[in-house]
Design an enzyme around this catalytic site. Sequence first.
Site, PDB file in Angstrom:
ATOM      1  N   VAL A 145       0.836  -1.201   0.000  1.00  0.00           N
ATOM      2  CA  VAL A 145       0.000   0.000   0.000  1.00  0.00           C
ATOM      3  C   VAL A 145       0.872   1.253   0.000  1.00  0.00           C
ATOM      4  O   VAL A 145       1.985   1.251   0.539  1.00  0.00           O
ATOM      5  CB  VAL A 145      -0.960  -0.016   1.230  1.00  0.00           C
ATOM      6  CG1 VAL A 145      -0.201   0.103   2.542  1.00  0.00           C
ATOM      7  CG2 VAL A 145      -2.021   1.068   1.123  1.00  0.00           C
ATOM      8  N   CYS A 146       0.349   2.317  -0.625  1.00  0.00           N
ATOM      9  CA  CYS A 146       0.977   3.644  -0.551  1.00  0.00           C
ATOM     10  C   CYS A 146      -0.167   4.645  -0.377  1.00  0.00           C
ATOM     11  O   CYS A 146      -1.236   4.276   0.103  1.00  0.00           O
ATOM     12  CB  CYS A 146       1.824   3.927  -1.796  1.00  0.00           C
ATOM     13  SG  CYS A 146       0.867   4.091  -3.321  1.00  0.00           S
ATOM     14  N   GLN A 147       0.018   5.891  -0.779  1.00  0.00           N
ATOM     15  CA  GLN A 147      -1.037   6.882  -0.590  1.00  0.00           C
ATOM     16  C   GLN A 147      -2.189   6.689  -1.580  1.00  0.00           C
ATOM     17  O   GLN A 147      -3.339   6.720  -1.203  1.00  0.00           O
ATOM     18  CB  GLN A 147      -0.471   8.306  -0.702  1.00  0.00           C
ATOM     19  CG  GLN A 147      -1.456   9.378  -0.255  1.00  0.00           C
ATOM     20  CD  GLN A 147      -1.900   9.218   1.192  1.00  0.00           C
ATOM     21  OE1 GLN A 147      -1.104   8.924   2.076  1.00  0.00           O
ATOM     22  NE2 GLN A 147      -3.189   9.401   1.444  1.00  0.00           N
TER      23      GLN A 147
END
Length: 98
Positions: free
Chosen positions: A62-64
């Site tokens: 996951v990232c932003q």
Amino acid sequence: MNSITPVELQKKLENEEALPIIDVRETAEVKTGKIPGANNIPLGLLEFRMNELDKAMQYFVVCQSGGRSSQAVRFLEYQGFKVVNVDGGMSAWKGQLQ
């Protein structure tokens, strides 16, 4: 590339004890909140810290918003890891934060 929505990930977390999640955002971004239990490995350090990961496990990345995590997934797949991109990232996460 395998992917999952944040809603699907949250359902998996509710039904299973622990899922290995890698948050590839920068440390400062993670301070605003992360998925409980997620391991923060900033994208720029992934190459140097992938030895911390187990190729026998499947990781959720996951990232932003999903861009950096898709880069991380492509890189880790090339290295032989089983990974799933969290489409929409933390921008679409409605669950608890740590």
